[in-house]
Design a protein around this motif. Structure first.
Motif, short mmCIF file in Angstrom:
data_model
loop_
_atom_site.label_atom_id
_atom_site.label_comp_id
_atom_site.label_asym_id
_atom_site.label_seq_id
_atom_site.Cartn_x
_atom_site.Cartn_y
_atom_site.Cartn_z
N ALA A 22 -3.44 15.39 -7.85
CA ALA A 22 -4.31 16.10 -8.78
C ALA A 22 -5.80 15.86 -8.52
O ALA A 22 -6.63 16.64 -8.97
CB ALA A 22 -3.97 15.69 -10.21
N MET A 23 -6.13 14.80 -7.80
CA MET A 23 -7.54 14.47 -7.57
C MET A 23 -8.03 15.05 -6.25
O MET A 23 -7.32 15.00 -5.24
CB MET A 23 -7.76 12.95 -7.58
CG MET A 23 -7.54 12.32 -8.93
SD MET A 23 -8.08 10.62 -9.09
CE MET A 23 -7.57 9.84 -7.61
N LYS A 24 -9.23 15.57 -6.25
CA LYS A 24 -9.80 16.20 -5.06
C LYS A 24 -9.95 15.20 -3.91
O LYS A 24 -9.70 15.52 -2.76
CB LYS A 24 -11.15 16.81 -5.42
CG LYS A 24 -11.78 17.61 -4.32
CD LYS A 24 -13.07 18.25 -4.80
CE LYS A 24 -13.66 19.13 -3.72
NZ LYS A 24 -14.88 19.78 -4.17
N ARG A 25 -10.33 13.96 -4.21
CA ARG A 25 -10.59 12.96 -3.18
C ARG A 25 -9.30 12.48 -2.51
O ARG A 25 -9.31 12.10 -1.34
CB ARG A 25 -11.30 11.77 -3.83
CG ARG A 25 -11.65 10.65 -2.88
CD ARG A 25 -12.37 9.52 -3.59
NE ARG A 25 -11.60 8.89 -4.64
CZ ARG A 25 -10.78 7.87 -4.45
NH1 ARG A 25 -10.61 7.36 -3.26
NH2 ARG A 25 -10.12 7.36 -5.46
N ILE A 42 0.84 -1.21 0.00
CA ILE A 42 0.00 0.00 0.00
C ILE A 42 0.87 1.26 0.00
O ILE A 42 0.60 2.21 -0.72
CB ILE A 42 -0.97 -0.02 1.19
CG1 ILE A 42 -2.02 -1.10 0.99
CG2 ILE A 42 -1.63 1.34 1.38
CD1 ILE A 42 -2.89 -1.36 2.19
N ALA A 43 1.93 1.24 0.80
CA ALA A 43 2.84 2.40 0.84
C ALA A 43 3.51 2.60 -0.52
O ALA A 43 3.61 3.74 -1.01
CB ALA A 43 3.88 2.21 1.93
N LEU A 44 3.96 1.52 -1.14
CA LEU A 44 4.60 1.62 -2.46
C LEU A 44 3.60 2.13 -3.50
O LEU A 44 3.95 2.97 -4.34
CB LEU A 44 5.15 0.26 -2.88
CG LEU A 44 5.87 0.20 -4.22
CD1 LEU A 44 7.08 1.13 -4.23
CD2 LEU A 44 6.29 -1.21 -4.53
N ASN A 45 2.38 1.67 -3.44
CA ASN A 45 1.34 2.13 -4.36
C ASN A 45 1.14 3.64 -4.22
O ASN A 45 1.00 4.35 -5.21
CB ASN A 45 0.04 1.39 -4.07
CG ASN A 45 -1.08 1.79 -5.00
OD1 ASN A 45 -1.27 2.96 -5.30
ND2 ASN A 45 -1.85 0.81 -5.44
N GLN A 46 1.14 4.14 -2.98
CA GLN A 46 0.95 5.59 -2.79
C GLN A 46 2.14 6.39 -3.33
O GLN A 46 1.96 7.49 -3.85
CB GLN A 46 0.74 5.90 -1.31
CG GLN A 46 -0.61 5.42 -0.82
CD GLN A 46 -0.91 5.90 0.56
OE1 GLN A 46 -0.75 7.08 0.87
NE2 GLN A 46 -1.36 4.99 1.42
N VAL A 47 3.34 5.83 -3.21
CA VAL A 47 4.51 6.52 -3.77
C VAL A 47 4.42 6.57 -5.29
O VAL A 47 4.66 7.60 -5.91
CB VAL A 47 5.81 5.82 -3.31
CG1 VAL A 47 7.01 6.36 -4.07
CG2 VAL A 47 6.02 6.00 -1.82
N ILE A 48 4.05 5.44 -5.89
CA ILE A 48 3.96 5.38 -7.35
C ILE A 48 2.89 6.31 -7.89
O ILE A 48 3.07 6.97 -8.91
CB ILE A 48 3.71 3.92 -7.80
CG1 ILE A 48 4.95 3.07 -7.52
CG2 ILE A 48 3.33 3.86 -9.27
CD1 ILE A 48 4.73 1.59 -7.70
N GLU A 49 1.76 6.42 -7.19
CA GLU A 49 0.63 7.21 -7.68
C GLU A 49 0.53 8.60 -7.07
O GLU A 49 -0.51 9.24 -7.16
CB GLU A 49 -0.66 6.44 -7.42
CG GLU A 49 -0.75 5.16 -8.22
CD GLU A 49 -2.10 4.48 -8.09
OE1 GLU A 49 -2.94 4.97 -7.33
OE2 GLU A 49 -2.29 3.48 -8.77
#
Length: 91
Positions: free
Chosen positions: A82-85, A69-76
């Motif tokens: 850019a997204m409000k949510r 999950i942490a790696l996914n957040q770094v990648i994205e």
């Protein structure tokens, strides 16, 4: 600033950093997948010592899930910013 104030300020920084790392792993989502994996390992352990297997599954799936999950957040992080949510995510 007294040494005690300096110590407290440093302690607060450390707790804030630990909190940031914890939020990076999304504990609620990780706990749900870990609970499912542990339940499956207990049901499927059979003749093997189920508690030992469950402990290993608990530790392994917790570390793997939180890291993924942490790696996914770094990648994205660019798209999330850019997204409000998702612009408030820790990375």
């Amino acid at each position: 600033m007294t040494p005690a104030d300096s110590y407290r300020a440093g302690l607060g920084l450390g707790l804030g950093r630990a909190s940031d790392y914890a939020s990076l792993t999304k504990p609620g989502l990780t706990a749900t997948s870990v609970a499912t994996a542990v339940a499956g390992s207990l049901l499927g352990a059979g003749a093997v010592d189920g508690n030992t297997v469950a402990l290993h599954v608990l530790i392994g799936s917790g570390l793997l899930g939180g890291g993924a999950i942490a790696l996914n957040q770094v990648i994205e992080r660019g798209r999330d910013a850019a997204m409000k949510r998702t612009f408030k995510r820790p990375v």
